[in-house]
Design a protein around this motif. Sequence first.
Motif, PDB file in Angstrom:
ATOM      1  N   ILE A   1      31.938  43.649  23.678  1.00 61.81           N
ATOM      2  CA  ILE A   1      32.139  42.229  24.996  1.00 61.81           C
ATOM      3  C   ILE A   1      33.725  41.433  24.303  1.00 61.81           C
ATOM      4  O   ILE A   1      33.442  41.468  23.470  1.00 61.81           O
ATOM      5  CB  ILE A   1      30.946  41.541  25.058  1.00 61.81           C
ATOM      6  CG1 ILE A   1      30.529  42.674  25.902  1.00 61.81           C
ATOM      7  CG2 ILE A   1      31.653  40.192  26.493  1.00 61.81           C
ATOM      8  CD1 ILE A   1      28.969  41.740  25.659  1.00 61.81           C
ATOM      9  N   ARG A   2      34.377  41.720  25.572  1.00 60.86           N
ATOM     10  CA  ARG A   2      35.089  40.919  24.933  1.00 60.86           C
ATOM     11  C   ARG A   2      36.217  39.913  25.875  1.00 60.86           C
ATOM     12  O   ARG A   2      35.770  39.891  27.227  1.00 60.86           O
ATOM     13  CB  ARG A   2      36.949  42.293  25.532  1.00 60.86           C
ATOM     14  CG  ARG A   2      37.350  42.190  23.797  1.00 60.86           C
ATOM     15  CD  ARG A   2      38.782  42.946  23.949  1.00 60.86           C
ATOM     16  NE  ARG A   2      39.320  43.527  24.522  1.00 60.86           N
ATOM     17  CZ  ARG A   2      40.143  44.315  24.560  1.00 60.86           C
ATOM     18  NH1 ARG A   2      40.068  44.925  24.003  1.00 60.86           N
ATOM     19  NH2 ARG A   2      40.106  45.171  26.267  1.00 60.86           N
ATOM     20  N   VAL A   3      36.411  39.173  25.624  1.00 60.29           N
ATOM     21  CA  VAL A   3      37.020  37.793  26.458  1.00 60.29           C
ATOM     22  C   VAL A   3      38.255  38.460  27.182  1.00 60.29           C
ATOM     23  O   VAL A   3      39.127  38.230  25.852  1.00 60.29           O
ATOM     24  CB  VAL A   3      36.751  35.854  26.166  1.00 60.29           C
ATOM     25  CG1 VAL A   3      37.212  35.434  27.706  1.00 60.29           C
ATOM     26  CG2 VAL A   3      35.214  36.194  26.049  1.00 60.29           C
ATOM     27  N   GLU A   4      38.784  38.361  28.037  1.00 62.33           N
ATOM     28  CA  GLU A   4      40.294  38.886  28.824  1.00 62.33           C
ATOM     29  C   GLU A   4      39.898  37.443  29.153  1.00 62.33           C
ATOM     30  O   GLU A   4      40.231  36.807  29.513  1.00 62.33           O
ATOM     31  CB  GLU A   4      39.692  39.733  29.085  1.00 62.33           C
ATOM     32  CG  GLU A   4      40.302  40.845  28.236  1.00 62.33           C
ATOM     33  CD  GLU A   4      41.100  42.165  29.142  1.00 62.33           C
ATOM     34  OE1 GLU A   4      40.757  42.233  30.907  1.00 62.33           O
ATOM     35  OE2 GLU A   4      41.272  43.061  28.586  1.00 62.33           O
ATOM     36  N   VAL A   5      41.812  36.862  28.552  1.00 62.50           N
ATOM     37  CA  VAL A   5      42.604  35.991  29.399  1.00 62.50           C
ATOM     38  C   VAL A   5      43.164  35.822  30.940  1.00 62.50           C
ATOM     39  O   VAL A   5      43.953  37.214  30.962  1.00 62.50           O
ATOM     40  CB  VAL A   5      43.200  35.320  28.734  1.00 62.50           C
ATOM     41  CG1 VAL A   5      44.053  33.635  29.816  1.00 62.50           C
ATOM     42  CG2 VAL A   5      42.700  34.580  27.677  1.00 62.50           C
ATOM     43  N   ILE A   6      42.678  35.876  31.986  1.00 61.18           N
ATOM     44  CA  ILE A   6      43.171  36.402  32.936  1.00 61.18           C
ATOM     45  C   ILE A   6      44.464  34.851  33.549  1.00 61.18           C
ATOM     46  O   ILE A   6      44.620  33.890  34.605  1.00 61.18           O
ATOM     47  CB  ILE A   6      42.520  36.368  34.009  1.00 61.18           C
ATOM     48  CG1 ILE A   6      41.317  37.191  34.080  1.00 61.18           C
ATOM     49  CG2 ILE A   6      43.305  36.838  35.697  1.00 61.18           C
ATOM     50  CD1 ILE A   6      39.993  36.806  35.406  1.00 61.18           C
ATOM     51  N   PRO A   7      46.120  35.529  33.411  1.00 65.84           N
ATOM     52  CA  PRO A   7      46.762  34.391  33.418  1.00 65.84           C
ATOM     53  C   PRO A   7      46.867  34.280  34.880  1.00 65.84           C
ATOM     54  O   PRO A   7      46.326  35.381  36.137  1.00 65.84           O
ATOM     55  CB  PRO A   7      47.871  35.198  32.568  1.00 65.84           C
ATOM     56  CG  PRO A   7      47.773  36.437  33.018  1.00 65.84           C
ATOM     57  CD  PRO A   7      46.378  37.076  32.568  1.00 65.84           C
ATOM     58  N   PRO A   8      46.815  33.334  34.969  1.00 60.13           N
ATOM     59  CA  PRO A   8      47.464  32.451  37.285  1.00 60.13           C
ATOM     60  C   PRO A   8      48.367  32.533  37.048  1.00 60.13           C
ATOM     61  O   PRO A   8      49.215  33.080  36.621  1.00 60.13           O
ATOM     62  CB  PRO A   8      47.235  30.748  36.171  1.00 60.13           C
ATOM     63  CG  PRO A   8      47.746  30.551  34.625  1.00 60.13           C
ATOM     64  CD  PRO A   8      47.361  31.577  34.281  1.00 60.13           C
ATOM     65  N   THR A   9      48.888  32.963  38.252  1.00 57.76           N
ATOM     66  CA  THR A   9      49.695  33.260  39.369  1.00 57.76           C
ATOM     67  C   THR A   9      50.191  32.440  39.415  1.00 57.76           C
ATOM     68  O   THR A   9      50.140  31.271  40.085  1.00 57.76           O
ATOM     69  CB  THR A   9      49.239  34.100  40.947  1.00 57.76           C
ATOM     70  OG1 THR A   9      48.205  35.101  40.529  1.00 57.76           O
ATOM     71  CG2 THR A   9      50.435  34.026  41.867  1.00 57.76           C
ATOM     72  N   ARG A  10      51.698  31.668  39.167  1.00 51.32           N
ATOM     73  CA  ARG A  10      52.313  30.796  38.944  1.00 51.32           C
ATOM     74  C   ARG A  10      52.864  30.193  40.602  1.00 51.32           C
ATOM     75  O   ARG A  10      52.990  31.379  41.673  1.00 51.32           O
ATOM     76  CB  ARG A  10      54.261  31.317  38.517  1.00 51.32           C
ATOM     77  CG  ARG A  10      55.025  30.185  37.864  1.00 51.32           C
ATOM     78  CD  ARG A  10      56.356  30.830  37.526  1.00 51.32           C
ATOM     79  NE  ARG A  10      56.860  29.598  37.183  1.00 51.32           N
ATOM     80  CZ  ARG A  10      56.556  28.752  35.983  1.00 51.32           C
ATOM     81  NH1 ARG A  10      55.608  29.306  34.950  1.00 51.32           N
ATOM     82  NH2 ARG A  10      57.682  27.599  35.317  1.00 51.32           N
ATOM     83  N   GLY A  11      52.373  29.513  40.610  1.00 48.11           N
ATOM     84  CA  GLY A  11      53.096  28.771  41.828  1.00 48.11           C
ATOM     85  C   GLY A  11      54.638  29.202  42.358  1.00 48.11           C
ATOM     86  O   GLY A  11      55.025  29.335  41.906  1.00 48.11           O
TER      87      GLY A  11
END
Lengths: 379, 615
Positions: free
Chosen positions: B60-70
């Motif tokens: 199990i890996r924690v992956e970061v989902i980067p936010p979509t820039r405004g």
Amino acid sequence: MSEYARYLDDSQQSFARPRTVAQWLHLDLMLLLPLCLIMGLGLLVLYSASDGDWDTVSRQLRNLIVGWGALLVVAQIRIDTIQRWSPVLYLFAVGLLLMVLGFGVGAKGAQRWLSLGVIRFQPSELMKIAMPLAVAFWVVRSGLPPRLSVTVMALLIIAGPAAVIALQPDLGTALLVAASGAFVIFMAGISWWQIVAGILAALAAIWPAWLFVLRDYQKQRILTLFDPEADKLGAGWNIIQSKTAIGSGGWSGKGWMQGTQSHLDFLPESQTDFIIAVLAEEWGFRGVLCLLVLYGLVVARGFWISLTAQSTYGRLLASAITLTFCVYIVVNMGMVAGLLPVVGVPLPFVSFGGTAIVTLMLGFGILTAISTEKRIISQ
Amino acid sequence: MAGPLDAMRDTRREWSINRARLIASLVGIFLLMAVLVYRYYSLQIVQHDAFLTQSDRNRIRVEVIPPTRGQIVDRKGRLLATNQPTYVVGVIAERAADLSALTEELQDRLTLTEDELEAFRERLAQRRPFETVPIKVGLDDSALARVAVDLHQLPGVVVEAQLTRHYPFANLLSHVLGYVGRISPDDLEALDGDRYRGTLHTGKVGLEKRYEPLLHGQPGFQHVETNAHGRLLRVLEKQPPQSGQDLRLYLDLDLQRVAAEALGEQRGAVVALDPLNGGVLAMVSNPSYDANLFVEGISYGAYAVLRNSVDTPLLNRAVQGQYPPGSTVKPLLALGGLSQGFITPATTVRDPGWYRIPGDDRRYRDWTLRVRGGGHAEQVDMRMAIAESCDTYYYDLAFRMGIDTMAAVLEPYGLGRATGVDTTGEQSGILPSTRWKREAMGEAWFPGETLSAGIGQGYMLATPLQLAQATMVLANRGTSFVPALVHRVGELTVGGVPREPLKLDQEDWQAVIAGMVDVVHSQRGTAASISRGMSYTMASKTGTSQVIGIAQDAIYEEDKVSERNRNHGLFIAFAPAENPRIVVAVIAENGGGSSAATPIARQVIDTWLNELSDV
């Protein structure tokens, strides 16, 4: 119980005509039934370890059938015939080993195979059978307990092929071959001080062996045993992953086909040498205990056969075969659990692979032959 | 040797020997089995929890989902800065069999440059274990295909779709929006590492930098199950990211376009403000550059060209260009003179075409001297002095006010102080005073310098935005707002922050604005040439600022000085004069005179009032 009485007891059975198919085929059901259970369990574990691959399982089934065939054939041979042909078999095996040195085929950096056109086989496996036969033949000839000169000669009989196999290099097989011979000497009753001296000599040999005999990867495996974390992604990977698989199984396991370590490819060699980790992960500690109990039944029956064998030769052989079987179990389960260095020793009847199965079944064929020997007087 | 009889006897002895040894080996086997059982018990029961955690951590890996820039949109909702999907090829070093061989393979397939390889190696050295390290970003479809086809043969290589910043109008808005670029080690120190996990870009200049915390958003996380080769098998748990907030600008894309086209090849800047809230309707700085070049890292060569160009395309002239304001300060000084009692609207000055400080021989020329002799008139009043831009009038006023009073009356318009507009790199200009000169130059103030300051020359410097802001104060008769590019962040209004109002007599405002109306609408007004066909009243002031000093009696001749030394043309204006809806400041660098700037302002104001303004 006196010797005489024992003979009488057995005589009732021995002189009787075979009453069952098993007796007629010289099969010891008490030995072979637990063996069948182990094989069944092994196929289930292998099915999971191969990710539900029928092809692997059916190939293993074929290996087992060939193994049973070998057992059936060997079971029909009389022990004195085996005894008589022992030196020939030994010399034949030695000859093949030398041929491997000359014209062997390599695989994974080791030269172990002899190619006979279609078939490729390992003479070192044949030696696993030939060795106890030959040593038993040698020590029985001059009566037990063996004199020192006989023991020394027996040691030479063992050391020659073992050294050749170790140089192939195949440390696991060399170990098993040497053990199968050494067990015969042990059973023959050499004195304890000789045993102690032998162990001391072996310990003393560690240093020169480390310097001159062991190859780098073998040293690496031994060092890894003491500190697997030192090279997590390299040499230590196998052992860390197998311990993780075993430990994460707990008491009841993750369930058949549910092991994450094996199914997600973290566990290397999960179908062959490391298959006990799959069993431990999916079936838990209770699964491991079950397997050990089955092995224990086989070993106990092996000892019983040895104890009740008609001839000294049969006794020596039966106990050597049984003890060698134990070595398989202890070395394989010990190395996967991180107790012993990783050497190529499979888990009997569970690991995938035909050669080991055939070799083991040849041994058990001899065992069942000894068990069903009908003659009263051995010599 | 044993005979047959011995052999018989031996059989019994041998059997007992074997039995003893069997028992010994049984004990040995039992002990070994016990060790095995204990080992498995220890692993499976005693250490079970630790190993279970370990096996979960394996898979199990924690992956970061980067936010979509405004995104950034103009006042009508048109996209000015958006996010486009591109492909990123990354490497998980731990999964690669042979990292250097793999790198070479990828270099071949992706035609990587040395720069990209260098950057990859740097990122590789700083990675977290099992992190995907990008080796090539912004991949097009054909290059992607070359890798994707053989992906299964390249363990450790992953291809990820990623949103990358895109500026659809490229050069037109680069100075307004700024740009994002690769996060550099320096950036990392200033940024919150947790919020930027998985994010490759950050705002570097302009709005993109100023509003970085709001544009960026909040990363999400997902727990994923992967196999030993790092392949994602399924998502176990997901916390979605929060997108960054959108920025809505005051800017009108059409007006921006008109302003840029009106400026054409002319170096300079145009700033248009909405006087009702200080919103920037247009902000053009010419020459410009393509902000898209910076997103994935501009090459050293291309950057050197931009950086070393004499035209300084990277300079946002609207807020970073500092120019002598020239005569555009005259309305402000007139108001100062009125409020401080130095003049009344009726006060007149005799203009022979030059001014001389009492008791000094030096002549300070009026600009008319280079076109005609004799000055503006015998009696020049304040209104005429604004409309015709009479230097002599202001020499006199400046001399009588003195530099520190001048500085005091100009200060409320925001000269010499950054406006606080919401972008980066703004310059504050210079509002000279005796104290300023002492502190900045360690020298005393000379009376002659006061006269230069009276016509917006000398030390005085202002940015086009500062001039526009000052004009907004005039347009609104005292009230004004902090100039702002951004109207709303998400649903929150951030623009329209009022400044301290400047409270003066209404008559004073009217008198000065009357002069400014005459600049265009009277025949002798300095910008009378743009009055034709004008459907509204414009209040304005022209300006010309000298780039080089002219000797006392020499006459500036336009064609004799090199292009770079020609005067800057300036123009400030608002319209309609009585009910202003737009304020414009234009600077035409080396344009020769204000006539290079006036038509640009006219075009911008025309477009706004006649076509675009929704009022």
